[in-house]
Scaffold this active site. Structure first.
Site, PDB file in Angstrom:
ATOM      1  N   ASP A  29       0.809  -1.210   0.000  1.00  0.00           N
ATOM      2  CA  ASP A  29       0.000   0.000   0.000  1.00  0.00           C
ATOM      3  C   ASP A  29       0.851   1.272   0.000  1.00  0.00           C
ATOM      4  OD1 ASP A  29      -2.478   1.296   2.375  1.00  0.00           O
ATOM      5  OD2 ASP A  29      -1.799   1.977   0.404  1.00  0.00           O
TER       6      ASP A  29
ATOM      7  N   ASP B 210      -1.554   5.400  -5.481  1.00  0.00           N
ATOM      8  CA  ASP B 210      -2.000   4.578  -4.362  1.00  0.00           C
ATOM      9  C   ASP B 210      -2.331   3.153  -4.798  1.00  0.00           C
ATOM     10  OD1 ASP B 210      -4.610   5.013  -1.825  1.00  0.00           O
ATOM     11  OD2 ASP B 210      -3.149   3.425  -2.199  1.00  0.00           O
TER      12      ASP B 210
END
Ligand SMILES: CCNC(=O)c1c(-c2ccccc2)csc1NC(=O)CNCCc1c[nH]c2ccccc12
Length: 331
Positions: free
Chosen positions: A36, A220
């Protein structure tokens, strides 16, 4: 040192998220974690997680690892923008990804997780690859796997080669020239507050004209969709017959039979094109003729997010050098 690990789509029907196998502790315990770049906590389902909140996930049991050490007096609690979250305690232990080992990585063991994590049995935790300033461990913030590994890597970089409904790779410490075409365009990164924030130079819908407009947003890897300014998104969906911005479904939906236009975004003087098929994200429910768009408005988020729908159209270099930069290439 350098390493390579697979990025496996969680659901073959649509790419909700990508998970990567890691091993933690001695003897090694294998978990599949969501890498992440939009956060900086490394947390896992564990033997400490409330049993009612565990549903099929693999867990890390520090009590079964001879190299695990409790980080006494430290706790953590994270809340993501989508309202999900988790909290717990902290251990340090050996952590290995694709052959790269960090010997005293802070591993945040969950005592509680929110329902969206409980319901996702294929995600056993997250590996934050944002900047360590975002880490939530209290009272002393901990370093990410990448920050800990950087000094032992051949080059202080990691790359993301995510793929549409297929397995991709995360590489650490090197740039694999066979994974992209043409040149890599590097852009400056704003590291405050701790995301990989860069500015795109504009966009085009289908084979329409290019609109020169600066769009600042974050890269992201753990956000499925791409959220951009309303003006950009309305000009895209205006080209799709029957597309509507549904309050009920919380975003643009359209007839699944539509042939969606591509979406091109500028990176410096170069650009990346997202094929229309990537923007047909998923049927709103199994068998429905209505589909949910992969390109949605960011108004209300307070931030533009270049999520997986955009990232899987490119080869992305996260350069942790001084200063950090982000590189984009077509593939
Ligand atoms: C949809 C998840 N993304 C976010 O909440 C998010 C937002 C954000 C802010 C407001 C509203 C919606 C999203 C900004 S940066 C950002 N990115 C992150 O927070 C990156 N980490 C997401 C981890 C995450 C949250 N829910 C999940 C469900 C499955 C797998 C991973 C996750």
């Amino acid at each position: 040192e350098k390493g390579s690990a697979p990025a496996i789509p969680v659901d073959p029907r649509f790419d909700i998220a990508y998970v990567t196998p890691v091993t933690i502790g001695t003897p090694p315990q294998t978990l599949y974690l969501d890498f992440d770049t939009g956060s900086s906590d490394l947390w896992v389902f564990s033997s400490h997680t409330l049993a009612s909140q565990v549903r099929g996930q693999m867990i890390y049991s520090p009590e079964k690892s001879t190299t695990a050490k409790l980080l006494a007096g430290h706790t953590w609690s994270i809340r993501y923008g989508d309202g999900s979250g988790s909290l717990g305690n902290v251990y340090t232990d050996n952590f290995t990804v694709g052959g790269v080992t960090v010997t005293s990585q802070a591993v945040q063991t969950a005592q509680q997780v929110s329902t969206s994590f409980t319901s996702e049995s294929d995600i056993h935790g997250l590996v934050g690859l944002g900047f360590s300033t975002l880490n939530t461990v209290y009272p002393n913030g901990q370093l990410t796997f990448f920050d800990n590994a950087k000094s032992q890597l051949d080059s202080p970089v990691f790359t993301a080669d995510l793929k549409w409904k297929k397995e991709g790779t995360y590489d650490f410490g090197f740039i694999d020239e066979t994974k992209y075409t043409g040149e890599i365009t590097y852009l400056p990164v704003q590291t405050d507050p701790g995301y990989w924030t860069f500015t795109s130079s504009g966009y085009a819908v289908g084979d329409g004209s290019f609109n020169q407009v600066s769009i600042s947003g974050i890269a992201d890897t753990a956000t499925s969709l791409t959220y951009l300014p309303t003006a950009v998104v309305t000009s895209y969906w205006r080209q799709v017959e029957g597309a509507v911005n549904s309050q009920y479904y919380g975003g643009y939906v359209f007839p699944c039979s539509s042939k969606l236009p591509s979406f091109t975004f500028g990176v410096g003087s170069a650009n990346i094109t997202i094929p229309g098929s990537y923007i047909n994200y998923a049927q709103i429910t199994e068998g429905s003729p209505t589909c949910f768009g992969g390109l949605q408005s960011s108004s209300g988020l307070g931030i533009n997010i270049w999520g997986d729908v955009a990232l899987k159209a490119a080869f992305v270099v996260f350069n942790g050098g001084n200063p950090p930069t982000i590189g984009w290439a077509r593939k």
